[in-house]
Design a protein around this motif. Structure first.
Motif: not given
Length: 199
Positions: A100, A158, A160, A180
């Protein structure tokens, strides 16, 4: 009377002579106009050229490719470029982790292909093959996932940052994503095997 005039005249001459000692000398000739020299030309320093980022330890770097999103189905490509000086051999699938924004691991199940994600062709299908990259050449990796929230009690995940081990035993390579990997709470990511780029 004549004597007085002469005396006065003599006095005037003497006074003039005495006063002459206090009279400042005639001013020297004024200097001619100064010659103004133009200032030396200043050569502006050229801005430093943007240096290419250093090649990572493993001799390869990752680049984010184009992506597509339709009806919650996401498809994205990642390029692996040989930025080293020796050939780089790939075969099969990489090992992938998602992180993340704080670089904490995201819980996700990585599957080979699109099974359980979509039945339609997505670009992640294919049989693993040996790919040899000469310096400057690249291979690509396809990814597919769905952005769905099927359980409101499970937080949406999510990713990243993509953390990739391109081949067994190789140093990991990270890629900060502009777009993302928004998994919702499906928790599943499908990937393709490495494919040689034909362009």
């Amino acid at each position: 009377m004549t004597r007085w005039v002469v005396g006065v005249a003599g006095a005037v001459v003497v006074a003039g002579a005495v006063a002459g000692c206090d009279v400042p000398p005639a001013p020297a000739a004024a200097p001619g106009p100064s010659v103004l020299r133009p200032p030396a030309a200043t050569v502006a320093a050229s801005p430093p050229s943007a240096a290419a980022p250093a090649c990572p330890e493993g001799g390869v770097r990752l680049l984010e490719g184009p992506g597509d999103a339709a009806m919650g189905l996401r498809v994205a490509d990642v390029r692996l470029v040989n930025c080293g000086t020796q050939p780089y051999v790939l075969e099969g699938y990489p090992e992938i982790r998602l992180l993340d924004g704080k670089r904490a691991p995201v819980e996700v199940t990585v599957v080979h292909g699109s099974d359980g994600i979509t039945g339609a062709p997505s670009g992640v299908e294919g049989v693993p093959q040996k790919v040899e990259l000469l310096p400057g050449q690249a291979a690509s990796l396809g990814m597919v996932w769905r952005n769905l929230v099927t359980d409101s009690t499970v937080p949406a995940a999510e990713g990243r940052v993509l953390d990739v081990t391109p081949r067994p035993g190789a140093p990991r390579v990270e890629l900060e994503l502009r777009h993302s990997v928004d998994l919702g709470n499906t928790g599943k990511l499908g990937i393709s095997p490495w494919k040689a780029e034909t362009r």
